[in-house]
Design a protein around this motif. Sequence first.
Motif, mmCIF file in Angstrom:
data_model
loop_
_atom_site.group_PDB
_atom_site.id
_atom_site.type_symbol
_atom_site.label_atom_id
_atom_site.label_comp_id
_atom_site.label_asym_id
_atom_site.label_seq_id
_atom_site.Cartn_x
_atom_site.Cartn_y
_atom_site.Cartn_z
ATOM 1 N N SER A 154 2.582 -10.019 -39.624
ATOM 2 C CA SER A 154 1.910 -10.462 -38.403
ATOM 3 C C SER A 154 2.742 -11.451 -37.602
ATOM 4 C CB SER A 154 0.564 -11.106 -38.764
ATOM 5 O OG SER A 154 0.771 -12.252 -39.591
ATOM 6 N N ARG A 155 3.890 -11.829 -38.136
ATOM 7 C CA ARG A 155 4.722 -12.834 -37.473
ATOM 8 C C ARG A 155 5.864 -12.206 -36.698
ATOM 9 N NH1 ARG A 155 7.397 -16.385 -41.392
ATOM 10 N NH2 ARG A 155 7.749 -14.419 -42.474
ATOM 11 N N SER A 156 6.314 -12.908 -35.670
ATOM 12 C CA SER A 156 7.535 -12.560 -34.964
ATOM 13 C C SER A 156 8.568 -13.608 -35.378
ATOM 14 C CB SER A 156 7.325 -12.596 -33.444
ATOM 15 O OG SER A 156 8.530 -12.350 -32.763
ATOM 16 N N VAL A 157 9.545 -13.194 -36.190
ATOM 17 C CA VAL A 157 10.522 -14.156 -36.708
ATOM 18 C C VAL A 157 11.813 -14.078 -35.904
ATOM 19 C CG1 VAL A 157 9.559 -14.144 -39.043
ATOM 20 C CG2 VAL A 157 11.407 -12.566 -38.473
ATOM 21 N N ILE A 158 12.431 -15.211 -35.725
ATOM 22 C CA ILE A 158 13.698 -15.281 -34.991
ATOM 23 C C ILE A 158 14.817 -14.841 -35.926
ATOM 24 C CG2 ILE A 158 15.302 -16.813 -33.794
ATOM 25 C CD1 ILE A 158 12.822 -18.652 -33.277
ATOM 26 N N THR A 159 15.598 -13.861 -35.478
ATOM 27 C CA THR A 159 16.723 -13.402 -36.290
ATOM 28 C C THR A 159 18.062 -13.907 -35.764
ATOM 29 O OG1 THR A 159 16.865 -11.327 -35.045
ATOM 30 C CG2 THR A 159 15.482 -11.336 -37.031
ATOM 31 N N GLY A 160 18.104 -14.362 -34.513
ATOM 32 C CA GLY A 160 19.357 -14.905 -34.009
ATOM 33 C C GLY A 160 19.355 -15.143 -32.516
ATOM 34 N N LEU A 161 20.508 -15.596 -32.030
ATOM 35 C CA LEU A 161 20.725 -15.865 -30.614
ATOM 36 C C LEU A 161 22.017 -15.195 -30.181
ATOM 37 C CD1 LEU A 161 20.180 -19.754 -30.647
ATOM 38 C CD2 LEU A 161 18.476 -18.038 -29.977
ATOM 39 N N THR A 162 22.062 -14.761 -28.919
ATOM 40 C CA THR A 162 23.322 -14.347 -28.312
ATOM 41 C C THR A 162 23.569 -15.259 -27.118
ATOM 42 O OG1 THR A 162 22.179 -12.619 -27.045
ATOM 43 C CG2 THR A 162 23.267 -11.954 -29.086
ATOM 44 N N ILE A 163 24.811 -15.751 -27.009
ATOM 45 C CA ILE A 163 25.162 -16.761 -26.024
ATOM 46 C C ILE A 163 26.300 -16.227 -25.160
ATOM 47 C CG2 ILE A 163 25.954 -19.151 -25.713
ATOM 48 C CD1 ILE A 163 25.026 -19.549 -28.719
ATOM 49 N N GLY A 164 26.088 -16.189 -23.852
ATOM 50 C CA GLY A 164 27.106 -15.711 -22.942
ATOM 51 C C GLY A 164 28.224 -16.728 -22.753
ATOM 52 N N PHE B 84 23.638 -23.268 -47.196
ATOM 53 C CA PHE B 84 23.984 -23.654 -45.824
ATOM 54 C C PHE B 84 23.200 -22.850 -44.796
ATOM 55 C CE2 PHE B 84 26.567 -22.921 -42.018
ATOM 56 C CZ PHE B 84 26.905 -24.216 -41.636
ATOM 57 N N ASP B 85 23.118 -21.536 -45.000
ATOM 58 C CA ASP B 85 22.510 -20.683 -43.991
ATOM 59 C C ASP B 85 20.987 -20.767 -43.959
ATOM 60 O OD1 ASP B 85 22.339 -19.431 -46.463
ATOM 61 O OD2 ASP B 85 22.574 -17.420 -45.666
ATOM 62 N N ALA B 86 20.391 -21.566 -44.821
ATOM 63 C CA ALA B 86 18.939 -21.766 -44.778
ATOM 64 C C ALA B 86 18.540 -22.746 -43.679
ATOM 65 C CB ALA B 86 18.429 -22.270 -46.131
ATOM 66 N N THR B 87 19.484 -23.593 -43.262
ATOM 67 C CA THR B 87 19.152 -24.639 -42.286
ATOM 68 C C THR B 87 20.167 -24.733 -41.146
ATOM 69 O OG1 THR B 87 20.281 -26.254 -43.705
ATOM 70 C CG2 THR B 87 17.883 -26.067 -43.946
ATOM 71 N N HIS B 88 21.129 -23.820 -41.106
ATOM 72 C CA HIS B 88 22.140 -23.812 -40.056
ATOM 73 C C HIS B 88 22.285 -22.395 -39.498
ATOM 74 C CE1 HIS B 88 23.230 -27.356 -42.444
ATOM 75 N NE2 HIS B 88 23.890 -27.810 -41.395
ATOM 76 N N PHE B 89 22.774 -22.308 -38.276
ATOM 77 C CA PHE B 89 23.097 -20.998 -37.720
ATOM 78 C C PHE B 89 24.309 -20.409 -38.453
ATOM 79 C CE2 PHE B 89 20.907 -23.003 -34.099
ATOM 80 C CZ PHE B 89 19.947 -22.039 -33.859
ATOM 81 N N VAL C 247 24.992 -15.381 -33.044
ATOM 82 C CA VAL C 247 24.735 -16.154 -34.263
ATOM 83 C C VAL C 247 23.405 -15.718 -34.849
ATOM 84 C CG1 VAL C 247 26.090 -18.147 -33.514
ATOM 85 C CG2 VAL C 247 23.630 -18.074 -33.003
ATOM 86 N N SER C 248 23.283 -15.843 -36.152
ATOM 87 C CA SER C 248 22.054 -15.439 -36.852
ATOM 88 C C SER C 248 21.286 -16.659 -37.328
ATOM 89 C CB SER C 248 22.398 -14.571 -38.070
ATOM 90 O OG SER C 248 23.050 -13.391 -37.680
#
Length: 232
Positions: free
Chosen positions: A186-196, A49-54, A25-26
């Motif tokens: 200078s930031r490390s931004v979260i781009t997504g998650l991977t879920i097993g 929607f994608d501004a506040t949800h996965f 998911v992103s």
Amino acid sequence: MMTLPALAAEKTSSPPPKTQYILAVSWQPGFCETRPKRKECAGQTADRFDATHFSLHGLWPVKKSYCGVAADIRARDKKGSWLDLPQLAMAQDTAARLLVAMPGTQSGLDRHQWLRSGTCQGGTAQDYFALQLKYLDELNGSAVRTLFAGRIGEEVTESEIKQAFDTSFGAGAGERVRMRCQKAGSRSVITGLTIGLSGDVSAGSGLSQLILAAGETDFKCDRGTVDAAGIQ
């Protein structure tokens, strides 16, 4: 009769669970911060929607890809011009939901994901994406999405995210998750998650059962910014 020490040894020697699928998911604002020229990023606003949800990225079987896909179609896919790939047949309501839940459809991501991964899972494109929408609804209805939406513009840590997964999907769920981050200035931004996940994904099982049956993984990115919509 097996003795208690023998039983203990048998349990100890049991192989660890293996991950059979990856649900990716992103966090679209972070994704778009690092890829501003993508079609799906050009029109992103704070009320979308994608501004506040996965958002959906894909559901991948581990170590399988392009099952039964003709060589010429596979070659076209690997060139990256995904909108030139064949359109997918699915129910109108599923296609409409996918446009919202998977912004990458504007770049043909759905066509790419179907060819690379969906073809290896049996069933149709309708089955493949309806399943992912179900899982996305579960994730967006969880404490994980609540954490991210409540911390937009701020950092979240590995321990906070793991706790949110454990709260929603059971103790140990957070050990089956990996976070993707990328530098933006200078930031490390979260781009997504991977879920097993492990188990029969087509059987209607919920995320909790599938996550807890998967193998553990390294979290990788231990903290990152939950980016807001728009280029910072």
